[in-house]
Design an enzyme around this catalytic site. Sequence first.
Site, PDB file in Angstrom:
ATOM      1  N   ASP A   1       0.957  -1.108   0.035  1.00  0.00           N
ATOM      2  CA  ASP A   1       0.065   0.140  -0.047  1.00  0.00           C
ATOM      3  C   ASP A   1       0.726   1.304  -0.020  1.00  0.00           C
ATOM      4  OD1 ASP A   1       1.020  -0.663   2.557  1.00  0.00           O
ATOM      5  OD2 ASP A   1      -0.429   0.786   3.361  1.00  0.00           O
TER       6      ASP A   1
ATOM      7  N   GLU B   1       0.358  -1.206   5.709  1.00  0.00           N
ATOM      8  CA  GLU B   1       1.355  -0.748   6.440  1.00  0.00           C
ATOM      9  C   GLU B   1       1.309   0.694   6.949  1.00  0.00           C
ATOM     10  OE1 GLU B   1       5.378   0.966   7.610  1.00  0.00           O
ATOM     11  OE2 GLU B   1       4.170   1.448   6.082  1.00  0.00           O
TER      12      GLU B   1
HETATM   13 ZN   LIG Z   1       6.844   2.123   4.168  1.00  0.00          ZN
END
Ligand SMILES: [Zn+2]
Length: 396
Positions: A75, A168
Amino acid sequence: MDIVERFKKYIAFDTTSDENSLTYPSVSSELEFGKILVNDLKELGIDAYIDEYGVVYGRCENGKEKTLGLISHMDTAPTIAGGIKNPRIITSYDGKAIKLNDKYTMDPKDFPLLNDVVGDDLIVTDGEHLLGGDDKAGIAIIFEFAKYYVSHKNEFSYNLAIAFTPDEEIGKGALHFEPSKMKADLAYTLDGESIYEANFENFNAASAKVTITGVGVHTGMAKDIMINSALLGIEFNNLLPQDMIPSKTEGYEGFIHLCSFNGDVEKTTLEYILRDHDKNLLEEKKKMLLSARNSILLKYPKAKIDVLIKDEYRNMKDYFIHDMSAINLINKAYLESKTKINYLPIRGGTDGATITYKGLPCPNLGVGDFNPHGRFEFVSINQMKKMVSILIEMFK
Ligand SMILES: [Zn+2]
């Protein structure tokens, strides 16, 4: 497909994670992107699959006993649009200001990191998107290395395991990551900035919620009766060390950060986060809050004050001081590559810390991506390629 083409292919795919989503992964585009990565891994000759949480696992064995894992996240940060279709390549950067578009110019005066990459080939944004090098530079590096690994298997002392995680950037990258699915002895997140820096230390973290209850009466008859909880909140915060705050600390200095303050006469809440690389110093910071509470109660026996402290995450260094093998391998790889490595303490958390405490030791390596999470993000192609050669030394 070379590393630059692959990087451009992956950053064109919009995988901006969504902190308000209740699903995992947070956006369906991460699932679609994960399926593309599985296909691309298979194309290289690597066994791969995506699990129900959108985590991609890949594996290539060469019959050795031990396995090293490489991890990047799919992401990009929700701060600005992702999925850039027209990034620009600058060959042998001359050290001057870079015009991104009519509105934005990236000047080394404002972004001194540019001075470190003079002479390198860079990829920059169109001024309207982030680049997505955080962390697709990591993914492109892992692919380039995997391509080499598959065709030179017998040169290496370890099996190769790969994982790509979603979400993340919204703090959930390691939530559904399973060491038992990766089956590695040691692993590395490729999620840092300069490749000349690595990390195996992060903050120990706790949060605290302070709730103060006062006594409210009509202001005209308040003498010796009213206890204004908002004023007590101010007094409480003033009892804490005034220099122990984010804007006055750096390096290994921890802090107590007041995140929010809401209150009126009857009830006031103060929310804090506490951070320190040293777990004993974090405990001391907790005690400072408790002793501020005691001082207030002594002065205002009729007030009520609760301090609720919660531990959040831990410094992975407390693991590594007992077992340095993951760090020793980094040192060996950089030494063989005749490249200097600097270890910097992260002033925050990292997925690697969560993964380390899930039982898989996992320091963090750089990928050559700078100014992440915004339109001024750029990568050094030279650093990305150099990291591939460092991984080759690491697996030898
Ligand atoms: Zn990162």
